[in-house]
Every structure is written in structure tokens, then in C-alpha cells.
Scaffold this active site. Structure first.
Site, short mmCIF file in Angstrom:
data_model
loop_
_atom_site.label_atom_id
_atom_site.label_comp_id
_atom_site.label_asym_id
_atom_site.label_seq_id
_atom_site.Cartn_x
_atom_site.Cartn_y
_atom_site.Cartn_z
N HIS A 360 51.98 114.35 8.85
CA HIS A 360 51.20 113.58 9.81
C HIS A 360 50.06 112.80 9.16
O HIS A 360 49.67 111.75 9.65
CB HIS A 360 50.71 114.47 10.94
CG HIS A 360 51.80 114.70 11.94
ND1 HIS A 360 52.56 115.84 11.94
CD2 HIS A 360 52.32 113.89 12.90
CE1 HIS A 360 53.49 115.73 12.89
NE2 HIS A 360 53.36 114.57 13.48
N GLU A 601 64.63 115.48 18.89
CA GLU A 601 64.16 115.81 17.54
C GLU A 601 64.63 117.18 17.09
O GLU A 601 64.35 117.60 15.98
CB GLU A 601 62.64 115.64 17.42
CG GLU A 601 61.82 116.22 18.54
CD GLU A 601 60.34 115.84 18.45
OE1 GLU A 601 59.92 115.20 17.48
OE2 GLU A 601 59.60 116.21 19.38
N ASP A 625 61.15 114.68 12.83
CA ASP A 625 61.52 116.08 13.00
C ASP A 625 63.03 116.28 12.94
O ASP A 625 63.51 117.27 12.40
CB ASP A 625 60.96 116.63 14.32
CG ASP A 625 59.51 117.04 14.15
OD1 ASP A 625 59.20 117.68 13.13
OD2 ASP A 625 58.68 116.69 15.01
N CYS A 672 61.51 106.33 17.56
CA CYS A 672 60.06 106.22 17.37
C CYS A 672 59.61 106.99 16.12
O CYS A 672 58.43 107.11 15.87
CB CYS A 672 59.29 106.68 18.59
SG CYS A 672 59.45 108.44 18.89
C1 PEP Z 1 59.12 112.58 15.18
O1 PEP Z 1 59.25 113.80 15.03
O2 PEP Z 1 59.91 111.74 14.70
C2 PEP Z 1 57.98 112.05 15.93
C3 PEP Z 1 57.90 110.78 16.22
O3 PEP Z 1 57.00 112.92 16.28
P1 PEP Z 1 55.90 113.48 15.26
O4 PEP Z 1 56.01 112.72 13.99
O5 PEP Z 1 54.58 113.31 15.92
O6 PEP Z 1 56.28 114.90 15.11
MG MG Z 2 58.11 115.18 16.19
#
Ligand code: PEP
Ligand code: MG
Length: 752
Positions: A360, A601, A625, A672
């Protein structure tokens, strides 16, 4: 033996440079194995030689001079075979060669083991004896030492290398990590470190010596009071003998040497925290070296005391972090919170020792448009504060105190980069339309209010993923309903009438709230996302009320549920959403029911698209994920980062399946995850027939450029070919070729 091993590893980890680390190794190993000679040879990749770097037993003058060509001597045999070589009669071996300059005594026994780190032979650890033949236990011990020390040697090598950087003719010495966020940043290192962690404390030059001495003395006094208090409180529960531990602590704290030595270190120019770290490690080392296990265990107590004093230094610290004009934030493990605390206008780059491209912190850096390198595990964090750095976020490379030529080259790349971005900006007002006229909505991923303007400026047609947990992470307690409502309203209003996909709280994994700690052995397989909110309806309901109220009169809200792994979770969440909606409507709130969708995910959901289609209005694939769960690769783990690949054939086939299955039920699918911001992957997603793409604002212009330069037919053909390939490396090369052929080669390299 375990005790001896731990002691050696501790000492090596605290060594200030490679030479010291190696000296410790040879001395301690020779002692522990009762050998006549112990030596370390390191691989010099450039000259293809093995260089004697430390020895206890051979001629010390040979250190740095004795160089064995690849293929020469027994040392080379160990390196080639990458396994231990244990000989009772070394001279009888056909590859034995005698080096006069080593001052070698007639040692018959030879035991050598390779020092391997990340599949590379860093060097060879050798013990020799005039008479005794080494046994199986010796081999095991030496192998264990070498395997434990490989990382420390690699680390110390990088640290040692730093010193040499200024004199490096080529000016090209660098530390490699992983690309975190694209771009090139030049600036000054500012090291951030977790509280009460002695190992992470950097050296830092000071102006006001007396102030630092006072800070240290106040912290020492506070630690003394704390120990006295603890001892008093424990006196009823502990026996006299057990209480002796506290007496020992008190004695150590009262020791004149601890105080005097730290003040001496401060007077030599280091700040209180750095001076304390040096003193504590020095003291701990002395205890570490004691043979009596009871006494050597006291080294742990000294480190513990050090952490206590440090905590007080940090509590008392009045000075705020100082961020120079062009700050490069550096840390062993930079958190999302630390990154968001730095003033954006001064942030020129980020370098994190831990993490990987899909952590993140990397995602946030990309959202902020700040070049980042993550997983730079050899980063000598304690010696880097205040140095000039260059961050190459494309290659995942960091230059420390670079030569003028390197700096000039990177300044040129940074300028070209700015020109490229400026050139793409003019695309921002145009929609993303393929060459055969298909419009592909491009949305922005965000979670920060400061992101809204850049997203709009870069032509986002809405927000495809608003990570509501980010504002939660930047606070000291759960934000209340009104506060949340205000945040969501700002985003919804800023983009209205364009859609905003607000994702409900997705904490857990690597997103922790300081005020709601979750301790788990396997956080990514644990209490995450919807699992937490369903277990805590009081948190979920407040958030839903805030979101629904914020949407009043706008009609552009879409609700997104994270981390769904069972259809029942969707049913339960829908029930709560309906209840909150009815309540608010009952109170006369002018709200309408938003569309509800889920993140795909977790792999289980790939096989239940049909079951889900009757429950939701849309799907959004979280490839970050999905990749980690499908490939069983922790998205935060630097060690396995090379295995984390969104172009893995299995992931591509899974995505193609989701799109087809959803299309059969007339449900749109967007992507996304960070994959949507990868120009090469965007061609494939286009070919799959994805409904929309959502990525960080900084990547939007690039993705738009890709969309505008390919037709859907071309993208489909490229996808068909890629789906036949078995290996992600080949797929990447193939896609880069296609980008190049379309005149978009600059999207995969630094500069224009
Ligand atoms: C993902 O898992 O691709 C996602 C967009 O959520 P995050 O990166 O916040 O886990
Ligand atoms: Mg995610």
C-alpha cells in the site's frame, strides 16, 4: 551451538561495516570450531575472482591482496558446486593449489561452505586444521553460520559500499530494490523510523550538543524512575531472586560508563538517539562475547534498557521532523501514515527497505505521483540520513551520493519525464477512445482529498476506487459519522455527476489502524475488509450512514464491498445496507439506493460469478489481492516479489473468465487494481472487453495514450496470442514490443 550462533549473528548485525563484520565472523567461528584457520573469501563479480577479505590464521597482509581466479583452488570448487567441501587431505585434491602469500601452514583438513544469498554465491567461508578432520557436526554448523550470515554480509556489503561511493570512478554504485512508483526523484534523504527501535536509529549530525546531552540525561532519569516503579509494583508478586533482575537493570542504568560513553558519543557530533544506540550496542557486544551463557544473556537486557531510554528520548522530542525542499523519505519499512505525514510539496521520492510493488505504501506513492523504490533490503538506513539520493522508480534503483555524471543524466531524464507528462496532459480533456471508436471510461483510484484536483486535471471521468480506509488510517480514533460524511461529500461533489465508487472500510492485512490493532500470524489471510465490518456492525453502520447521507441529491454514488470470499457475506452486507437506507429514508433524507458491487479479489469468487451476478450490480477486479491469493505470493514480501506478476498466465486466464461470465449476466466488470495502470496490461484488458479501468491519477494519461493508439480488434489479437504463452516474462516482452511498434516505447522506459 544455537547460543553461539545467535551470538555471532547478533554481533555481525551490529557491525558498522563489512570489514568489521567479516573480522568478527572469522574470529568467532575459528574459536567456536576450534580450528587453526578461518577465512572468508568474497566474490568480486567484476574481476571474476574470489578475494580473501578476512582471516584468522593466515597472513593478515594477504587480506584484500590474495585473489583467486574463478576455477582456481578449492575455494573455486565450493563456489562452483555450491555445496560444502570437506577434505581430510586437502593437498591430495586435484584442484588444490598452494598460495605462498597466504602464509598458509600445512593444514591438511579443509572445510569450505558457500555463502549464498538470493541464489548468488556471495563468498566462501573456510576453516582449516593441521590435524583434526572436520566431522558432520562441523559441516552443519558452518553451513548454518553461512546461511544465517549471508543476508548480514549482503547488507554490510551495501553499507560498506556507500563509503566508497564518493570515490567510485564510474559513479554508478547503487542499491537495487523494486519499482514502487514510476518517475525519477533527486533530493536529500530523511530517515523515518519506528518508535523505540534501536536498530532503526540513524546517525544524525547535530548543532546543539548541550541540548542533546540534556535530552539524553532527562530520558535516562525517566528510565530510572520507570524501573524503580516497576520493581515496586512487582515486589509483592516476585521472589527475592526474581526481583534481582530489576536490581540488575537499576545498576546498569546507574552505571557511569553508560552515561559517560553516551555523552562522549554526543560530543563527537551524534544526536542523543544515535549516541545511545552506539553505546548500547558496544555494551551488548561485550556481554555477547562472554562464554558464560547467563552473563551473555545479559546482552538482551542491555538492549531492552536501551529501548526504554530511547522511548523516553522519543517521547520528550520536541523538535518536529525537518523536511528539506526536496525530501526523499527513507525507512526500513515506511508506513502509509509516515508517507502521508510528509508535506507533499517537498516530497521528491520514497525509498522503503521493505515492501513490494503492490504494497500500500507503493500504491499511495503512485497516487501522489511521487517516485518510489521499495524492497531495497540492502539499504544502509542508519548511515543514509542527510545524503543526496537519486530514486529511479522505473528500475527500482537508488543512487547514494551520486557522481556528477550520474546526477546530470538523471536530471536530464527527470526533465524529459516532465515533458512527456506535459505532452500527455493535453490528452486529459479528450475521452479515451480506441482507434475503432470504442469508448473506455477511465477512472481514478484515490483515498485522499488532496488527490481530487490532480485526478480531475488528468482527465479522470470519475473515481473507480475510493479507499475509505486511508482517512481512517490518518486519524487517532475512528472518525465520527459527521466527519466521515464531510469527507465523502467532498469527493462525491467534486466528481458529480461522474460516478464515485466508494469502497467500505478495508482494514486488515497491511492496513492497520493505530487505534484498532489487529495482531495475527497471517494478516492477509485473516480479519480483513468485509470480515471486519460484518463482525463490527457498529463501525459498518456508522460508515454506511455517513456514505448514504453524503450522496444525498447527487446520484453518483456506487458502493463497493471489499474482500468478499463467500456469497453469504454479500447477503449480510446488503441486509445491513438496506436497513440503514430504510432508516435514513424514514427520517426524510433525500437519498436514493446506490448500485452495489463487490471486489473480485479472492479466488473463490472466480468460480461463483453466476451466483454473485444475481446479488450485485457490477464487479470490480482487485488485481493486487487477486494476484497475491492466486499465486500464493505475499504482496508485501520483498523476498518473493519477483514471483508476484500480474501478467502470470493464470491471472490473465482468470480475468478473461470473469469478464466472459459477467457479460453473460449483463454485469459490467472494471479493473481497479494496479494492473490497470500498467500500459502493457491495459492492452490485454482492452482485448478482454473490460467495461472501465481505474488507476492512480498519475498513470491515467499514459493509459489513455495506450487506449487511443490501439483498436479493440488489435487488442483482441494481442490478447489471443498472449493467452497462448506459458510464461509472464515472454508475455511482458511481447507486449513491450507491441507498445514499441505502436510508437509508445517511452511508456516502458525512463525519459522520452
Ligand atoms: C486490490 O486488491 O487490487 C485493490 C484494489 O485493493 P487494495 O489494493 O486496497 O487491497
Ligand atoms: Mg484489495
Amino acid at each position: 551451538m544455537l547460543h553461539t550462533l545467535r551470538r555471532i549473528v547478533n554481533e555481525v548485525n551490529e557491525a558498522q561495516n563489512l570489514a568489521e563484520a567479516l573480522r568478527i565472523i572469522v574470529r568467532r567461528v575459528k574459536q567456536a570450531m576450534d580450528a587453526d584457520v578461518c577465512s572468508v573469501y568474497l566474490t568480486d563479480a567484476q574481476s571474476a575472482q574470489y578475494v580473501l577479505m578476512a582471516t584468522d590464521g593466515l597472513n593478515p597482509q594477504a587480506v584484500g591482496r590474495l585473489r583467486l581466479a574463478r576455477g582456481e583452488g578449492l575455494v573455486s570448487v565450493v563456489a562452483e558446486t555450491q555445496e560444502p567441501l570437506n577434505l581430510a587431505d586437502a593437498p591430495a585434491h586435484p584442484r588444490f593449489s598452494f598460495c605462498a602469500e597466504s602464509g598458509e601452514a600445512p593444514c591438511h583438513s579443509f572445510l569450505g561452505v558457500p555463502i549464498i544469498h538470493h541464489r548468488q554465491v556471495m563468498g566462501i567461508l573456510v576453516v582449516q586444521h593441521t590435524e583434526r578432520h572436520f566431522g558432520e557436526d562441523d559441516v552443519s554448523f558452518l553451513l548454518t553460520v553461512a546461511s544465517q550470515l549471508a543476508g548480514a554480509i549482503a547488507h554490510a556489503d551495501a553499507s560498506g559500499g556507500i563509503k566508497g561511493l564518493a570515490d567510485d570512478e564510474a559513479g554508478g554504485r547503487h542499491i537495487d530494490g523494486l519499482p514502487g512508483a514510476p518517475g525519477v526523484g533527486l533530493g536529500t534523504a530523511v530517515v523515518v523510523y519506528p518508535p523505540a527501535n534501536l536498530e532503526a536509529i540513524p546517525d544524525r549530525a547535530i548543532q546543539d550538543t548541550e541540548k542533546e546531552v540534556a535530552v539524553f540525561l532527562a530520558a535516562l532519569a525517566a528510565a530510572r524512575r520507570e524501573i524503580k516503579d516497576l520493581s515496586r509494583r512487582m515486589s509483592a508478586a516476585l521472589s527475592r531472586e526474581d526481583r534481582a533482575l530489576f536490581d540488575a537493570y537499576a545498576l546498569m542504568l546507574d552505571s557511569r560508563t553508560l552515561e559517560a560513553r553516551t555523552i562522549e558519543n554526543i560530543r563527537a557530533g551524534n544526536w542523543a538517539a544515535g549516541a545511545l544506540r552506539a553505546t548500547i550496542f558496544e555494551h551488548a557486544r561485550i556481554f555477547d562475547e562472554m562464554d558464560d551463557p547467563y552473563i551473555s544473556e545479559r546482552a538482551g537486557d542491555i538492549r531492552d534498557l536501551g529501548r526504554r531510554i530511547l522511548a523516553h528520548i522519543q517521547n520528550n522530542a520536541t523538535s518536529q521532523m525537518d523536511y528539506p525542499e526536496r525530501t526523499i523519505l527513507v525507512g526500513e519499512e515506511i508506513s502509509v501514515t509516515e508517507l502521508s505525514q510528509a508535506p507533499l510539496e517537498r516530497l521528491a521520492g520514497v525509498v522503503s527497505g521493505g515492501g513490494s510493488t503492490s504494497s500500500h505504501v507503493a500504491i499511495l506513492a503512485r497516487a501522489l505521483g511521487v517516485p518510489a523504490v521499495v524492497g531495497a533490503s540492502y539499504l544502509p538506513v542508519s548511515r543514509i540520513d542527510g545524503r543526496e539520493l537519486i530514486v529511479d522508480g522505473y528500475k527500482g534503483r537508488v543512487f547514494v551520493s551520486p557522481h556528477a555524471a550520474v546526477r546530470d543524466e538523471y536530471q536530464r531524464l527527470a526533465r524529459e519525464e516532465e515533458e512527456l507528462v506535459a505532452g500527455l496532459e493535453e490528452l486529459s480533456s479528450r475521452p479515451a477512445v480506441t482507434r475503432d471508436g470504442v469508448r473506455v471510461p477511465l477512472y481514478a483510484n484515490t483515498g485522499l482529498l488532496s488527490d481530487i484536483n490532480p485526478s480531475l486535471a488528468r482527465g479522470a471521468e470519475g473515481v473507480g476506487l475510493y479507499r475509505t480506509e486511508f482517512p481512517f488510517m490518518m486519524r487517532q480514533q475512528f472518525p465520527g459519522e459527521e466527519e466521515q460524511c464531510g469527507i465523502y461529500r467532498k469527493v462525491l461533489e467534486a466528481f458529480s455527476p461522474r460516478p464515485v465508487y466508494l469502497r467500505t472500510l478495508d482494514i486488515g492485512g497491511d492496513k492497520v489502524l493505530p487505534y484498532f490493532p489487529i495482531h495475527e500470524d497471517n494478516p492477509f489471510l485473516g480479519w480483513r475488509g468485509i470480515r471486519v465490518t460484518l463482525d463490527h456492525p457498529e463501525i459498518f453502520v456508522v460508515q454506511l450512514r455517513a456514505i448514504l447521507r453524503a450522496s444525498a441529491g447527487l446520484g453518483n454514488l456506487r458502493l463497493l464491498l471489499p474482500m468478499v470470499s463467500h456469497v453469504a457475506e454479500v447477503d449480510q452486507a446488503r441486509e445491513i445496507i438496506m436497513r440503514v437506507f430504510d432508516e435514513l429514508r424514514g427520517k426524510g433524507e433525500p437519498i436514493s439506493m446506490p448500485e452495489i458491487g463487490i471486489m473480485i479479489e479472492v479466488p473463490s469468487m472466480l468460480y461463483q460469478i453466476e451466483d454473485l451476478a444475481s446479488r450485485v450490480d457490477f464487479f470490480s477486479v482487485g488485481t493486487n489481492d487477486l494476484t497475491q491469493y492466486l499465486l500464493a505470493v505475499d504482496r508485501n514480501n520483498t523476498r518473493v516479489a519477483a514471483l508476484y506478476d500480474t501478467l502470470h498466465p493464470a491471472l490473465l486466464r482468470a480475468l478473461a473468465h470473469v469478464v466472459l461470465a459477467a457479460q453473460r449476466h449483463d454485469r459490467p466488470v472494471s479493473v481497479c487494481g494496479e494492473m490497470a495502470g500498467d500500459p502493457a496490461a491495459a492492452i490485454l484488458l482492452l482485448g478482454m472487453g473490460i467495461s472501465s479501468l481505474s488507476t492512480t491519477a498519475a498513470s491515467l494519461p499514459r493509459i489513455k495514450w495506450v487506449i487511443c493508439n490501439f483498436s479493440i480488434t488489435e487488442a483482441r489479437n494481442i490478447l489471443d496470442e498472449a493467452l497462448l504463452m506459458e510464461d509472464s516474462g515472454a508475455i511482458r516482452a511481447f507486449l513491450n514490443d507491441r507498445l514499441d511498434a505502436a510508437g509508445l516505447g517511452s511508456l516502458v522506459r525512463a525519459g522520452k
